[in-house]
Each structure stands twice: as C-alpha cells, then as structure tokens.
Design a protein around this motif. Structure first.
Motif, PDB file in Angstrom:
ATOM      1  N   ALA A 117      46.923  43.302  32.814  1.00 35.80           N
ATOM      2  CA  ALA A 117      45.970  42.264  32.399  1.00 35.80           C
ATOM      3  C   ALA A 117      46.271  40.991  33.182  1.00 35.80           C
ATOM      4  CB  ALA A 117      46.059  42.014  30.897  1.00 35.80           C
ATOM      5  N   THR A 118      46.008  41.046  34.472  1.00 29.07           N
ATOM      6  CA  THR A 118      46.260  39.901  35.347  1.00 29.07           C
ATOM      7  C   THR A 118      44.960  39.526  36.057  1.00 29.07           C
ATOM      8  OG1 THR A 118      48.556  40.576  35.711  1.00 29.07           O
ATOM      9  CG2 THR A 118      47.604  39.030  37.290  1.00 29.07           C
ATOM     10  N   LEU A 119      44.545  38.291  35.872  1.00 32.09           N
ATOM     11  CA  LEU A 119      43.328  37.804  36.523  1.00 32.09           C
ATOM     12  C   LEU A 119      43.713  37.170  37.856  1.00 32.09           C
ATOM     13  CD1 LEU A 119      40.245  37.302  36.209  1.00 32.09           C
ATOM     14  CD2 LEU A 119      40.840  35.023  35.351  1.00 32.09           C
ATOM     15  N   GLU A 129      46.157  30.044  30.831  1.00 32.20           N
ATOM     16  CA  GLU A 129      46.588  29.609  32.163  1.00 32.20           C
ATOM     17  C   GLU A 129      45.391  29.492  33.104  1.00 32.20           C
ATOM     18  OE1 GLU A 129      49.496  32.284  33.641  1.00 32.20           O
ATOM     19  OE2 GLU A 129      50.967  31.867  32.070  1.00 32.20           O
ATOM     20  N   ALA A 130      44.484  30.447  33.028  1.00 28.49           N
ATOM     21  CA  ALA A 130      43.326  30.439  33.921  1.00 28.49           C
ATOM     22  C   ALA A 130      42.399  29.261  33.621  1.00 28.49           C
ATOM     23  CB  ALA A 130      42.563  31.752  33.791  1.00 28.49           C
ATOM     24  N   GLU A 131      42.252  28.918  32.349  1.00 23.29           N
ATOM     25  CA  GLU A 131      41.353  27.823  31.980  1.00 23.29           C
ATOM     26  C   GLU A 131      41.866  26.473  32.465  1.00 23.29           C
ATOM     27  OE1 GLU A 131      41.064  28.265  27.810  1.00 23.29           O
ATOM     28  OE2 GLU A 131      39.553  29.864  27.903  1.00 23.29           O
ATOM     29  N   THR A 142      44.547  32.378  46.760  1.00 26.79           N
ATOM     30  CA  THR A 142      44.511  33.342  45.656  1.00 26.79           C
ATOM     31  C   THR A 142      45.563  32.973  44.620  1.00 26.79           C
ATOM     32  OG1 THR A 142      43.755  35.114  47.122  1.00 26.79           O
ATOM     33  CG2 THR A 142      44.716  35.764  45.013  1.00 26.79           C
ATOM     34  N   SER A 143      45.129  32.911  43.370  1.00 23.01           N
ATOM     35  CA  SER A 143      46.035  32.591  42.257  1.00 23.01           C
ATOM     36  C   SER A 143      45.940  33.692  41.214  1.00 23.01           C
ATOM     37  CB  SER A 143      45.669  31.243  41.626  1.00 23.01           C
ATOM     38  OG  SER A 143      45.709  30.207  42.591  1.00 23.01           O
ATOM     39  N   SER A 144      47.068  33.962  40.563  1.00 23.63           N
ATOM     40  CA  SER A 144      47.116  34.993  39.522  1.00 23.63           C
ATOM     41  C   SER A 144      47.438  34.351  38.180  1.00 23.63           C
ATOM     42  CB  SER A 144      48.168  36.052  39.865  1.00 23.63           C
ATOM     43  OG  SER A 144      47.833  36.712  41.074  1.00 23.63           O
ATOM     44  N   LYS A 146      35.109  34.360  43.537  1.00 23.45           N
ATOM     45  CA  LYS A 146      35.600  35.733  43.599  1.00 23.45           C
ATOM     46  C   LYS A 146      36.819  35.902  42.692  1.00 23.45           C
ATOM     47  CE  LYS A 146      37.176  39.257  46.882  1.00 23.45           C
ATOM     48  NZ  LYS A 146      37.529  39.540  48.301  1.00 23.45           N
ATOM     49  N   TYR A 147      36.820  36.990  41.927  1.00 23.64           N
ATOM     50  CA  TYR A 147      37.951  37.254  41.033  1.00 23.64           C
ATOM     51  C   TYR A 147      38.091  38.760  40.836  1.00 23.64           C
ATOM     52  CZ  TYR A 147      34.683  38.386  37.281  1.00 23.64           C
ATOM     53  OH  TYR A 147      33.707  38.982  36.526  1.00 23.64           O
ATOM     54  N   GLY A 148      39.211  39.144  40.279  1.00 20.74           N
ATOM     55  CA  GLY A 148      39.447  40.541  39.923  1.00 20.74           C
ATOM     56  C   GLY A 148      40.436  40.610  38.773  1.00 20.74           C
TER      57      GLY A 148
END
Length: 260
Positions: free
Chosen positions: A239-241, A257-259, A249-251, A232-234
């Motif tokens: 522009a914050t994943l 950073e996400a990779e 939950t992580s932002s 699950k993501y949003g």
C-alpha cells in the motif's frame, strides 16, 4: 492474602490514634500542695512514674505505627513494580501481536499473488465450469493477442450465498498459473478503461486481504485529487502511493503523508 494483610494493617493503624489518646487521657492529675513536703514529694514521684509509663506506651505505639507505615510503603513499592512490569509486558505483547498480524496478512496476500477478483459477470454464465468460461471470455474482453495462454489453476465464485434475482452477482476469483499473466490481465484492463460483456460492466481487481484493501482504500481521496490535476501516480504493493510530479517521484505509505 497480601490484600487482606494490608487491610488488617490499615485497620490497626486507624486504631493507633485512639490508643495514644487513651494513654494521654490516663495521665494522673497532680494534686495541690498539701503542706506536707514529704507527702507532696511522694505524690510527685508517683505522678512522674505514671507519666513515664504513659510516655513509654506512646513510644511503643509510635514505633508500631512507624513499623506499619514502613511495611505499607514496602508493599506499595512492590505493587508499583509489579504494575510497571505488567504494563511493560502488555506493551511488548501488543507489539508482538501487531507484528504477527502483519506477517499473517502478508502471507495471505502472498498466497493470493496470482489471484484476480472479477466483478460483473451474471450468475450462471459459467454453466458449472468457471475456468473454461473465463479462459474463453477474458482474451476477447481484454483484446489480448491471439494465442495468449491464460491457463488457470482454478476459478470459482466467491463463497457468499447465491444472490436472488436482481441482486448483485458474486465475483469470480481466478488463480492463474503464472504471475506475469495476472499482471498482463490487470494492465490490459487498466489500459482499456471501461470493460463490457454482453451489456454488463466488468471490473478486474487484485485479490487482496480485507486488511490490505482497507489500507489501500485510504488513498481514494488522494488519488481522486491527483486524477483531477492530471498528475501521474501509481499504487504499489502492499500500500504505497508513488507520485511523479515535475520529474520527481515521491512515495507515501499513508494518505496523511500524501495529503501534506
């Protein structure tokens, strides 16, 4: 002017060794003893006087050289200070320009806060009245509850030239009167997935600035991976994943950073 003065000083400095060499070349030759002690002493004294004069000339040349070197060092120090000040100013101005660019981009996106960009409707279906057409077509397309008010402030095609036959139609840009209605339309489009109107695929997107679109587009590969893994993501404004995995939950502000 300072540059010309420095060049002149350098040229003079380059000539200084020749002055010293001339002074050295003019030193007198000490003759062989003549046997006449008095005459020899006079000759020696005369030679010593000439040597003393030559040494004085050399000292003057050395002093002049040192003065010029000191002056050049001073000018170089001043130049370094001016260069350092200019570099610091450039860094400050670059930072200021970046901050102003971010603020302008933020203002642009806030001005588009109630906007939606709609792709897929063929050219001309609005028959000159985009607001009326969309207010009638969208509730049925998005299966909204009866009586849902989606009043628009204005609606129009994008300002690109009208496409020719067979070319992709221009998107609609619609400005809604109320922000919650905009959120309702986008949420309904996400929930329904694929939207079709008379055989045409319809897509709804927030109307964002190009700079912000580019920032959000960087997350495409990460979002694809998350979808494949059913995580699950949003993607939240600007522009914050935000990723939810195993109850946590992580932002992430960047794709890098996400990779990780």
């Amino acid at each position: 002017n300072k540059t010309k003065q420095n060049k002149t000083k350098i040229m003079k400095l380059e000539r200084t060794p020749s002055v010293v060499a001339n002074a050295m070349s003019e030193r007198p030759e000490i003759p062989e003893p003549s046997g006449d002690i008095t005459a020899d002493i006079k000759t020696i004294l005369t030679s010593l006087q000439q040597i003393s004069v030559a040494i004085s000339d050399i000292k003057l040349c050395n002093k002049d050289t040192l003065d010029r070197l000191t002056s050049m060092e001073t000018h170089l120090t001043e130049s370094d200070e001016r260069l350092s000040a200019a570099e610091a100013c450039i860094v400050m101005l670059t930072s200021t320009v970046a901050d102003l660019r971010d603020k302008i981009d933020d203002q642009e996106n806030r001005a588009h806060r109630n906007n939606i960009r709609i792709l897929g409707f063929p050219e001309g279906v609005e028959q000159g009245n985009p607001s009326k057409f969309l207010e009638e077509a969208l509730p049925a397309l998005l299966k909204l509850p009866a009586g849902t008010d989606i009043s628009t402030e204005r609606a129009h095609r994008s300002l690109a030239p009208r496409p020719g036959p067979g070319q992709r139609p221009r998107p609609f840009i619609i400005k809604l009167l109320r922000f919650p209605v905009k959120e309702l339309l986008l949420r309904s489009a996400r929930d329904l997935g694929t939207l079709e109107w008379e055989g045409h695929k319809i897509l709804l997107f927030p109307d964002l600035s190009r700079a912000l679109q580019d920032r959000r587009r960087q997350f495409l590969s990460v979002k694809r991976i998350l979808r494949d893994k059913m995580i699950k993501y949003g993607l939240f404004y600007p522009a914050t994943l935000r990723v939810t995995y195993k109850g946590m939950t992580s932002s992430f502000a960047t794709a890098e950073e996400a990779e990780k």
